[in-house]
Design an enzyme around this catalytic site. Structure first.
Site, PDB file in Angstrom:
ATOM      1  N   HIS A  30       0.853  -1.181   0.000  1.00  0.00           N
ATOM      2  CA  HIS A  30       0.000   0.000   0.000  1.00  0.00           C
ATOM      3  C   HIS A  30       0.891   1.234   0.000  1.00  0.00           C
ATOM      4  CE1 HIS A  30      -3.911  -1.832   0.439  1.00  0.00           C
ATOM      5  NE2 HIS A  30      -3.515  -2.550   1.482  1.00  0.00           N
ATOM      6  N   CYS A  76       0.053   2.925  -4.386  1.00  0.00           N
ATOM      7  CA  CYS A  76      -0.613   4.165  -4.754  1.00  0.00           C
ATOM      8  C   CYS A  76       0.241   5.360  -4.375  1.00  0.00           C
ATOM      9  CB  CYS A  76      -1.963   4.280  -4.065  1.00  0.00           C
ATOM     10  SG  CYS A  76      -3.207   3.228  -4.819  1.00  0.00           S
TER      11      CYS A  76
END
Length: 435
Positions: A249, A299
């Site tokens: 992440h 991301c």
């Protein structure tokens, strides 16, 4: 060179790079005046046989109209007839005979005046006698770092190309893959289904590119830092490159050089800027001047890109699915514990971020999409394009191909993704591939 011959070379570049034996051609190309000795020396210093073949073909396109037929003649004379026949298919008929040597008009050398200015005589009493017939060569001696120079019709020197990075060590270097899949409940981060698919693809791909691959799974923040620190303390002297791949992440953080951050499974992030610092010219001396590559599947922020309208001929079929997930976490305002102020590098001739490339799966600030079964868009595309093009294309071109293909995808039929990179490499980089 005639345009039709240049296109033939470009169309058959893959076969030439794969099958050409340049070492047997050097004497003939030099004797026939296709290349100068300096150019031959530069091609020889390009690295592996493939690198030399690639450089030879690139330089051949810059030579005169007789370069192509003389190249064919050299192929015939060195028992490489199959390549000669391949290049002659569809080409206009050419005369396979050496060119008549042209008469070269040498410049008239006039003696330099032996009288020196008065003020110069007063400063130097031990004047060295001048020999007007001896002139230093204007051509610099070959050097691994020297750029290739060409002379334009107007006599001005321009830079045609820059020699590629040395990438012929075996193994080529270390590749560290950090694959964070299962996150602790306290982190409030979802598990990253499909990440193991990405990891398996990249492990196999970089082994095929002759790297020593080490995979570490589900690391906390401090463990990520420890793994990077251990990598920076290895002796990379015998290797030519180093690769770090992080699947996790991500979020957006304040920065002065490289944006973004990745999360450990404990929910604590590590800025990309800090990650690159472990291997830069100041902190890892044995990697100075060598390419350090970082691939980040995470991301860059929480914004979802809906794209913009283009004409129908710009649109290609997309592969995104309705179940695609993101690796996004809201932007963090935290600054990292490591000071990021610019400092003088340990190596005076190169700035600290030199020879570093950071490839991001998405544009900073936006989400990155991942299919729970097939893996992420970015990694799947990167692996495919490396498989098809690593033998003939440099890394910058490969990443441009990745950018294009990923940009054609759509998640849930609406959302888009645009990869990108921060490229501080100083030369083209070609990976090793099996012959």
């Amino acid at each position: 060179m005639e345009e039709v011959h240049r296109k033939i070379l470009q169309r058959n570049r893959t076969n030439l790079v794969t099958d050409l034996h340049p070492s047997s051609l050097y004497d003939g190309l030099l004797e026939k005046g296709v290349f100068t000795q300096d150019m031959i020396d530069e091609i020889k210093s390009a690295g592996t046989r493939r690198d030399q073949a690639r450089k030879l073909v690139q330089d051949l396109e810059t030579r005169g109209s007789r370069a192509f037929p003389l190249f064919l003649l050299c192929l015939e004379q060195t028992d490489q007839q199959s390549l000669a026949q391949l290049l002659q298919c569809g080409a206009p008929a050419v005369q396979l005979q050496p060119a008549t040597p042209n008469k070269v008009d040498l410049p008239v050398v006039r003696p330099l005046p032996l009288s020196l200015p008065t003020d110069f005589d007063q400063q130097r009493k031990d004047v060295v006698p001048i020999h007007p017939t001896q002139r230093p060569s204007l051509t610099p001696s070959p050097s691994p770092e020297r750029e290739s120079m060409r002379t334009t019709p107007t006599g001005r020197i321009r830079r045609d190309s820059i020699q590629s990075y040395k990438m012929d060590a075996s193994p080529c270097g270390h590749c560290l893959i950090i694959n964070n899949v299962e996150f602790e409940p306290e982190s409030e981060l979802n598990n990253r289904k499909g990440s193991n698919v990405d990891c398996d693809k990249l492990e196999g791909r970089f082994k095929a590119l002759n790297f020593i691959v080490e995979v570490k799974t589900n690391l906390k923040q401090r463990q990520i830092k420890h793994a990077l620190s251990a990598l920076s303390q290895k002796d990379h002297s015998q290797y030519d490159c180093c690769v770090v791949i992080i699947l996790s992440h991500g979020t957006e953080v304040s920065h002065s050089r490289f944006p973004g951050a990745v999360y450990g499974v404990d929910g604590q992030h590590v800025p990309i800027q800090l990650i690159t610092n472990y291997l830069n010219g100041r902190h890892c001396l044995s990697l100075q001047g060598k390419p350090k590559l970082f691939f980040i599947q995470a991301c860059g922020g929480g914004e979802q890109d809906t794209g913009f309208e283009v004409s129908p001929d710009e649109v290609e079929p997309s592969i995104g699915g309705a179940d695609d997930q993101t690796d996004a976490i809201p932007m963090s305002s935290s600054s990292d514990s490591l000071s990021m102020s610019d400092e003088v590098d340990a190596r005076a001739t190169l700035p600290t971020p030199s020879d570093i490339l950071v490839s991001y799966s998405t544009f900073p600030g936006y989400v990155s999409w991942r299919d729970p079964q097939a893996g992420s868009w970015y990694i799947e595309t990167l692996d495919c394009i490396l498989e098809e093009n690593a033998a003939t294309e440099d890394l910058a071109t490969i990443l441009m191909m990745v950018n294009h293909d990923v940009s054609q995808n759509s998640a849930k039929g609406v959302y888009k993704q645009m990869p990108g990179s921060f490229n501080f490499l100083r030369k083209p980089l070609y990976f090793q591939t099996k012959a």
